[in-house]
Design a protein around this motif. Structure first.
Motif, PDB file in Angstrom:
ATOM      1  N   ALA A   1       0.906  -4.703   2.710  1.00 22.72           N
ATOM      2  CA  ALA A   1      -0.020  -4.974   3.815  1.00 22.72           C
ATOM      3  C   ALA A   1      -1.261  -5.704   3.307  1.00 22.72           C
ATOM      4  O   ALA A   1      -1.747  -6.643   3.947  1.00 22.72           O
ATOM      5  CB  ALA A   1      -0.407  -3.668   4.518  1.00 22.72           C
ATOM      6  N   LEU A   2      -1.757  -5.298   2.151  1.00 19.83           N
ATOM      7  CA  LEU A   2      -2.931  -5.957   1.564  1.00 19.83           C
ATOM      8  C   LEU A   2      -2.626  -7.405   1.204  1.00 19.83           C
ATOM      9  O   LEU A   2      -3.420  -8.306   1.473  1.00 19.83           O
ATOM     10  CB  LEU A   2      -3.406  -5.183   0.333  1.00 19.83           C
ATOM     11  CG  LEU A   2      -4.598  -5.765  -0.412  1.00 19.83           C
ATOM     12  CD1 LEU A   2      -5.814  -5.911   0.517  1.00 19.83           C
ATOM     13  CD2 LEU A   2      -4.936  -4.897  -1.613  1.00 19.83           C
ATOM     14  N   LYS A   3      -1.468  -7.646   0.614  1.00 24.20           N
ATOM     15  CA  LYS A   3      -1.079  -9.015   0.280  1.00 24.20           C
ATOM     16  C   LYS A   3      -0.968  -9.865   1.542  1.00 24.20           C
ATOM     17  O   LYS A   3      -1.372 -11.030   1.559  1.00 24.20           O
ATOM     18  CB  LYS A   3       0.246  -9.017  -0.483  1.00 24.20           C
ATOM     19  CG  LYS A   3       0.118  -8.479  -1.895  1.00 24.20           C
ATOM     20  CD  LYS A   3       1.456  -8.474  -2.596  1.00 24.20           C
ATOM     21  CE  LYS A   3       1.320  -7.894  -3.988  1.00 24.20           C
ATOM     22  NZ  LYS A   3       2.559  -7.937  -4.743  1.00 24.20           N
ATOM     23  N   SER A   4      -0.416  -9.297   2.590  1.00 22.03           N
ATOM     24  CA  SER A   4      -0.296 -10.020   3.859  1.00 22.03           C
ATOM     25  C   SER A   4      -1.669 -10.348   4.438  1.00 22.03           C
ATOM     26  O   SER A   4      -1.879 -11.437   4.985  1.00 22.03           O
ATOM     27  CB  SER A   4       0.516  -9.208   4.866  1.00 22.03           C
ATOM     28  OG  SER A   4       1.852  -9.088   4.436  1.00 22.03           O
TER      29      SER A   4
ATOM     30  N   ILE B   1      -7.767  -1.497   3.574  1.00 22.96           N
ATOM     31  CA  ILE B   1      -6.461  -1.272   2.945  1.00 22.96           C
ATOM     32  C   ILE B   1      -6.615  -1.223   1.429  1.00 22.96           C
ATOM     33  O   ILE B   1      -6.029  -0.364   0.755  1.00 22.96           O
ATOM     34  CB  ILE B   1      -5.453  -2.357   3.375  1.00 22.96           C
ATOM     35  CG1 ILE B   1      -5.176  -2.259   4.883  1.00 22.96           C
ATOM     36  CG2 ILE B   1      -4.150  -2.225   2.590  1.00 22.96           C
ATOM     37  CD1 ILE B   1      -4.463  -3.462   5.467  1.00 22.96           C
ATOM     38  N   ALA B   2      -7.438  -2.120   0.873  1.00 24.79           N
ATOM     39  CA  ALA B   2      -7.661  -2.149  -0.574  1.00 24.79           C
ATOM     40  C   ALA B   2      -8.271  -0.838  -1.059  1.00 24.79           C
ATOM     41  O   ALA B   2      -7.875  -0.308  -2.108  1.00 24.79           O
ATOM     42  CB  ALA B   2      -8.565  -3.322  -0.951  1.00 24.79           C
ATOM     43  N   ALA B   3      -9.221  -0.304  -0.303  1.00 23.28           N
ATOM     44  CA  ALA B   3      -9.822   0.974  -0.674  1.00 23.28           C
ATOM     45  C   ALA B   3      -8.767   2.077  -0.689  1.00 23.28           C
ATOM     46  O   ALA B   3      -8.757   2.928  -1.589  1.00 23.28           O
ATOM     47  CB  ALA B   3     -10.957   1.329   0.288  1.00 23.28           C
ATOM     48  N   GLY B   4      -7.878   2.052   0.297  1.00 18.77           N
ATOM     49  CA  GLY B   4      -6.797   3.038   0.344  1.00 18.77           C
ATOM     50  C   GLY B   4      -5.837   2.893  -0.821  1.00 18.77           C
ATOM     51  O   GLY B   4      -5.394   3.889  -1.411  1.00 18.77           O
ATOM     52  N   VAL B   5      -5.517   1.658  -1.182  1.00 20.50           N
ATOM     53  CA  VAL B   5      -4.618   1.417  -2.315  1.00 20.50           C
ATOM     54  C   VAL B   5      -5.245   1.931  -3.607  1.00 20.50           C
ATOM     55  O   VAL B   5      -4.577   2.576  -4.423  1.00 20.50           O
ATOM     56  CB  VAL B   5      -4.256  -0.090  -2.423  1.00 20.50           C
ATOM     57  CG1 VAL B   5      -3.584  -0.394  -3.751  1.00 20.50           C
ATOM     58  CG2 VAL B   5      -3.363  -0.524  -1.254  1.00 20.50           C
ATOM     59  N   LEU B   6      -6.542   1.680  -3.782  1.00 24.32           N
ATOM     60  CA  LEU B   6      -7.221   2.180  -4.986  1.00 24.32           C
ATOM     61  C   LEU B   6      -7.191   3.704  -5.044  1.00 24.32           C
ATOM     62  O   LEU B   6      -6.979   4.295  -6.117  1.00 24.32           O
ATOM     63  CB  LEU B   6      -8.659   1.678  -5.045  1.00 24.32           C
ATOM     64  CG  LEU B   6      -8.823   0.196  -5.366  1.00 24.32           C
ATOM     65  CD1 LEU B   6     -10.288  -0.218  -5.236  1.00 24.32           C
ATOM     66  CD2 LEU B   6      -8.289  -0.126  -6.743  1.00 24.32           C
ATOM     67  N   ARG B   7      -7.391   4.348  -3.899  1.00 26.19           N
ATOM     68  CA  ARG B   7      -7.313   5.827  -3.864  1.00 26.19           C
ATOM     69  C   ARG B   7      -5.909   6.300  -4.213  1.00 26.19           C
ATOM     70  O   ARG B   7      -5.734   7.263  -4.958  1.00 26.19           O
ATOM     71  CB  ARG B   7      -7.731   6.358  -2.486  1.00 26.19           C
ATOM     72  CG  ARG B   7      -9.222   6.591  -2.333  1.00 26.19           C
ATOM     73  CD  ARG B   7      -9.576   7.390  -1.100  1.00 26.19           C
ATOM     74  NE  ARG B   7      -9.159   6.765   0.142  1.00 26.19           N
ATOM     75  CZ  ARG B   7      -9.801   5.791   0.776  1.00 26.19           C
ATOM     76  NH1 ARG B   7     -10.908   5.299   0.260  1.00 26.19           N
ATOM     77  NH2 ARG B   7      -9.350   5.290   1.903  1.00 26.19           N
ATOM     78  N   LEU B   8      -4.912   5.608  -3.653  1.00 24.81           N
ATOM     79  CA  LEU B   8      -3.525   5.987  -3.924  1.00 24.81           C
ATOM     80  C   LEU B   8      -3.168   5.824  -5.400  1.00 24.81           C
ATOM     81  O   LEU B   8      -2.363   6.562  -5.944  1.00 24.81           O
ATOM     82  CB  LEU B   8      -2.560   5.169  -3.068  1.00 24.81           C
ATOM     83  CG  LEU B   8      -2.534   5.514  -1.578  1.00 24.81           C
ATOM     84  CD1 LEU B   8      -1.815   4.430  -0.789  1.00 24.81           C
ATOM     85  CD2 LEU B   8      -1.859   6.872  -1.371  1.00 24.81           C
ATOM     86  N   LYS B   9      -3.801   4.850  -6.046  1.00 28.71           N
ATOM     87  CA  LYS B   9      -3.558   4.624  -7.465  1.00 28.71           C
ATOM     88  C   LYS B   9      -4.419   5.533  -8.340  1.00 28.71           C
ATOM     89  O   LYS B   9      -4.320   5.515  -9.558  1.00 28.71           O
ATOM     90  CB  LYS B   9      -3.854   3.161  -7.830  1.00 28.71           C
ATOM     91  CG  LYS B   9      -2.842   2.196  -7.289  1.00 28.71           C
ATOM     92  CD  LYS B   9      -3.167   0.766  -7.718  1.00 28.71           C
ATOM     93  CE  LYS B   9      -2.077  -0.181  -7.316  1.00 28.71           C
ATOM     94  NZ  LYS B   9      -2.348  -1.558  -7.796  1.00 28.71           N
ATOM     95  N   GLY B  10      -5.306   6.315  -7.699  1.00 33.77           N
ATOM     96  CA  GLY B  10      -6.164   7.230  -8.434  1.00 33.77           C
ATOM     97  C   GLY B  10      -7.293   6.545  -9.166  1.00 33.77           C
ATOM     98  O   GLY B  10      -7.809   7.055 -10.151  1.00 33.77           O
TER      99      GLY B  10
END
Length: 112
Positions: free
Chosen positions: A62-65, A101-110
């Protein structure tokens, strides 16, 4: 977030339907429709993910899109095919969506 993506997709459809009937616009419109609507579609897919890894992957897509969508909107703006007053709100919205979305991805990656 999903609701905002859905509304953004509707705004893209309106924009695309109003583009000049020129070959360059057809090609950009096709790419823009694919990337722009993919943002929300991948977030919906993430909701049904069977694992945390799969959930994270859909958010990354989603972030790439969202980033690709910024590119296509920028091309339409800078080529003069669409007035900035029309494109700028969409660019602003997709930038906000990408940041969330980027903030969420960073959280998911810890990493936050």
């Amino acid at each position: 977030l999903k609701d905002r993506c859905y509304k953004f997709s509707l705004g893209l459809i309106q924009l695309i339907d109003s583009l000049p009937k020129e070959r360059s616009c057809w090609i950009i419109a096709d790419q823009l429709l694919r990337s722009g609507t993919s943002i929300g579609a991948n977030l919906v897919e993430a909701s049904a993910a069977s694992s945390r890894v799969e959930f994270k992957k859909f958010h990354e897509i989603a972030l790439k899109s969202a980033n690709e969508t910024k590119y296509w909107l920028g091309l339409l703006k800078d080529s003069g095919k669409v007035a900035p007053v029309i494109i700028d709100p969409l660019l602003s919205e997709v930038t906000e969506l990408a940041n969330m979305i980027a903030a969420g991805v960073l959280r998911l990656k810890g990493k936050v």
